[in-house]
Write an enzyme that holds these catalytic residues in place. Structure first.
Site, mmCIF file in Angstrom:
data_model
loop_
_atom_site.group_PDB
_atom_site.id
_atom_site.type_symbol
_atom_site.label_atom_id
_atom_site.label_comp_id
_atom_site.label_asym_id
_atom_site.label_seq_id
_atom_site.Cartn_x
_atom_site.Cartn_y
_atom_site.Cartn_z
ATOM 1 N N TYR A 1 -8.809 -4.727 -0.264
ATOM 2 C CA TYR A 1 -7.307 -4.771 -0.593
ATOM 3 C C TYR A 1 -6.411 -5.275 0.679
ATOM 4 O O TYR A 1 -5.651 -6.043 0.207
ATOM 5 C CB TYR A 1 -6.826 -3.121 -0.955
ATOM 6 N N GLU B 1 3.113 1.996 -6.718
ATOM 7 C CA GLU B 1 3.653 2.811 -5.277
ATOM 8 C C GLU B 1 4.781 4.077 -5.776
ATOM 9 O O GLU B 1 4.442 5.079 -5.046
ATOM 10 C CB GLU B 1 4.854 1.747 -4.555
ATOM 11 N N TRP C 1 -2.722 6.140 -0.673
ATOM 12 C CA TRP C 1 -2.634 4.987 -1.402
ATOM 13 C C TRP C 1 -4.179 4.648 -2.153
ATOM 14 O O TRP C 1 -4.330 4.249 -3.057
ATOM 15 C CB TRP C 1 -2.368 3.942 -0.634
#
Length: 205
Positions: A32, A54, A62
């Site tokens: 990522y 988000e 995350w």
């Protein structure tokens, strides 16, 4: 690169390339970091997905969201905003029962609400992309070098505060300044890869 020469905030992976240290927890996280985070995005569906995820990340790591991303995509019609905007009470109950995602009613309902608000933005500005990039920080407002200390001192960019305020005025939910700045980082409106990170070194500053 010898470990003792790495700047704070950087780490070496198995391939001996320096990366921002936050991505070292798993190969998925490194992928990522290397291929998505900080790279400019202009396609409305992808932008909608990123701002929704988000919002789900608020209060969580995350990596938790990244590990669940495919389940989120399946649950929310691949983040096709036109489809999500039609979700009703039965869909909310379905999503609250889906162990593959974060089962938070407020965040789930926010995604549905935001899909409806997205259509309004697209009608006004032509695309979500055109609306968002109006808030891109001027290059002169950014630190000359992105170091760990510089990132800490920057805090939340004024442009993120402005975007958050405007989205809220337009009825969007779960778009506080911290969430919006994380979105700006993720969709490449700002490049916060640290200097010395192989990803930053391999592309324009």
């Amino acid at each position: 690169m010898p470990l003792d020469t790495l700047a704070p905030g950087l780490a070496l992976a198995d391939d001996q390339r320096a990366r921002c240290s936050w991505c070292m927890a798993s190969p998925l996280y490194q992928h990522y970091h290397d291929h998505e985070w900080g790279f400019p995005v202009h396609e409305d569906r992808r932008l909608f997905e990123k701002i929704c995820l988000e919002g789900f990340q608020a209060g969580l790591s995350w990596l938790t969201i990244l590990n669940k991303r495919e389940s989120f995509r399946a649950a929310f019609a691949q983040f096709d905003a036109q489809q999500v905007a039609q979700f009703g009470a039965e869909d909310v109950q379905r999503l609250l029962a889906d162990a593959g995602i974060v089962r938070h009613r407020g965040k789930i309902e926010a995604v549905i609400n935001n899909a409806q608000r997205l259509a309004e933005l697209q009608r006004e500005f032509g695309s979500f992309d055109a609306y968002l990039w109006r808030f891109a920080p001027a290059p002169a407002s950014r630190p000359e070098r992105i170091t760990l200390e510089a990132v800490r001192q920057m805090g939340v960019a004024p442009e993120a505060v402005a975007l958050s305020k405007d989205l809220k005025k337009r009825g969007w939910k779960f778009v506080g300044p911290t969430t919006v700045y994380a979105f700006m980082q993720a969709m490449g409106m700002v490049n916060d890869h640290l200097h010395g990170c192989h990803v930053r070194d391999g592309r324009p500053a």
